[in-house]
Write a protein that holds these residues in place. Structure first.
Motif, PDB file in Angstrom:
ATOM      1  N   TRP A 130      12.282  18.768  27.348  1.00 15.98           N
ATOM      2  CA  TRP A 130      11.287  19.808  27.077  1.00 15.98           C
ATOM      3  C   TRP A 130      10.268  19.379  26.023  1.00 15.98           C
ATOM      4  N   ALA A 144      17.707  32.697  21.566  1.00 14.87           N
ATOM      5  CA  ALA A 144      16.588  31.936  22.123  1.00 14.87           C
ATOM      6  C   ALA A 144      15.378  32.001  21.208  1.00 14.87           C
ATOM      7  N   LEU A 175       9.976  32.186  24.251  1.00 14.48           N
ATOM      8  CA  LEU A 175      10.483  32.173  25.614  1.00 14.48           C
ATOM      9  C   LEU A 175      10.790  33.579  26.098  1.00 14.48           C
ATOM     10  N   GLN A 187      13.581  32.718  30.896  1.00 16.31           N
ATOM     11  CA  GLN A 187      13.441  31.321  30.486  1.00 16.31           C
ATOM     12  C   GLN A 187      14.548  30.934  29.509  1.00 16.31           C
ATOM     13  N   ALA A 188      14.842  31.862  28.610  1.00 16.60           N
ATOM     14  CA  ALA A 188      15.862  31.589  27.590  1.00 16.60           C
ATOM     15  C   ALA A 188      17.225  31.352  28.226  1.00 16.60           C
ATOM     16  N   SER A 239      17.975  30.330  31.176  1.00 15.93           N
ATOM     17  CA  SER A 239      18.030  29.078  31.932  1.00 15.93           C
ATOM     18  C   SER A 239      17.999  27.849  31.032  1.00 15.93           C
ATOM     19  N   MET A 240      17.494  28.035  29.806  1.00 21.99           N
ATOM     20  CA  MET A 240      17.339  26.882  28.918  1.00 21.99           C
ATOM     21  C   MET A 240      18.484  26.665  27.934  1.00 21.99           C
ATOM     22  N   MET A 264       5.945  23.086  25.256  1.00 22.45           N
ATOM     23  CA  MET A 264       6.484  23.407  26.578  1.00 22.45           C
ATOM     24  C   MET A 264       5.495  24.175  27.443  1.00 22.45           C
ATOM     25  N   THR A 312      20.641  23.712  28.750  1.00 18.81           N
ATOM     26  CA  THR A 312      19.832  22.495  28.652  1.00 18.81           C
ATOM     27  C   THR A 312      19.564  22.124  27.199  1.00 18.81           C
ATOM     28  N   VAL A 313      19.249  23.124  26.386  1.00 18.66           N
ATOM     29  CA  VAL A 313      18.943  22.867  24.976  1.00 18.66           C
ATOM     30  C   VAL A 313      20.177  22.366  24.229  1.00 18.66           C
TER      31      VAL A 313
END
Length: 283
Positions: free
Chosen positions: A86, A224, A228, A232-233, A235-236, A48, A239-240
């Motif tokens: 990602w 997370a 990260l 970042q964690a 926001s992800m 990433m 998504t993850v």
């Protein structure tokens, strides 16, 4: 015993007996010098954060110039990247390796693919020194799970210890590495996992909602990856989780077993025994 170079993977504690060297991935001569005399390179570069995959591409180029015999790109997970944007860089690195060998073998390589770490089902308990516990869509601590309606996905789970042992044996293996390096500790369906131990509270989600980016569940991931930042964690996480669910439905986590076949003497930790040992006496 062959000389190994490990690229990246320095986010945790230092490992005894390992010599460290800082390198500039944009300085090919520096990389070549660092890799002289190396037989095998194992890449753990964070995909990433590798813009344009330049660090891994430079590492591959330098490995070829330095006379490295074998290379393992930063895979260490699923058999595919469907639903996981990602990780698109993994496919690009694979294509790069194919290209450097298109006119004849220049660099031997394999894609180590152990599936999900079985250790993650022990979260929040740590079962491997150098692996941080991470949440998945199957939460044994709280006995809850998120599943996709109509999809009893097949998943591969392998302990970190088994992965480390297989990689060590693979490095010493004198035959040719398979390009696809599947490692299969346990291949189970989601429904089989949910039968282990006490009942789970189930959140059912629809595939079409996930594909639209909508997660209609009562909970989400909380832990997370240490690579990260907090921002970042946060926001992800959504998504993850969506990506992991989608990719499991598309078969990305059902890895093959090439290294099982090459190393038949190795006995893998089994999921029920592993989980029984982890969770015995715990609420």
């Amino acid at each position: 015993m062959v000389k190994i170079a490990v690229a990246g993977g320095s986010g945790g504690d230092s490992i005894p007996g390992v010599t460290w060297r800082a390198v500039a991935y944009d300085d090919k001569s520096d990389l070549v010098d660092a890799l002289k005399g190396t037989h095998t390179v194992l890449s753990f570069i964070q995909v990433m954060k590798d813009t344009g995959n330049q660090s891994q591409k430079s590492l591959i180029d330098a490995a070829i110039i330095a006379g490295v015999k074998r290379f393992a790109p930063s895979e260490w997970g699923s058999a595919g990247t469907a639903g996981m944007p990602w990780w698109t860089g993994k496919g690009e690195v694979k294509e790069y390796l194919e290209k450097v060998n298109e006119n004849g073998k220049v660099l031997g390589y394999t894609l180590f693919q152990p599936g999900l770490f079985l250790d993650y089902l022990a979260t929040p308990y740590k079962t491997a020194r150098y692996v941080t516990p991470l949440n998945t869509m199957i939460d044994f601590q709280n006995r809850r799970a998120i599943i996709i309606d109509g999809h009893d996905s097949i998943l591969t789970f392998t302990t970190v210890q088994d992965l480390a042992t297989v990689v060590a044996k693979a490095v010493e293996y004198e035959g040719e590495w398979p390009v696809t390096g599947g490692i299969c500790g346990n291949k189970v369906t989601v429904s089989q996992i949910l039968e282990i131990g006490r009942p789970f509270a189930i959140d059912n989600v629809k595939l079409e909602d996930l594909e639209a980016g909508n997660l209609k569940s009562s909970w989400t991931l909380e832990t997370a990856h240490p690579s990260l930042t907090k921002e970042q964690a946060e926001s992800m996480m959504k998504t993850v989780l969506i990506g992991t669910l989608l990719s499991s439905a598309k078969g990305a986590w059902a890895t093959s077993d090439e290294f099982n076949q090459l190393l038949p003497e190795h006995k893998f930790a089994q999921i029920e025994e592993f989980l029984a040992e982890v969770w015995v006496g715990k609420p």
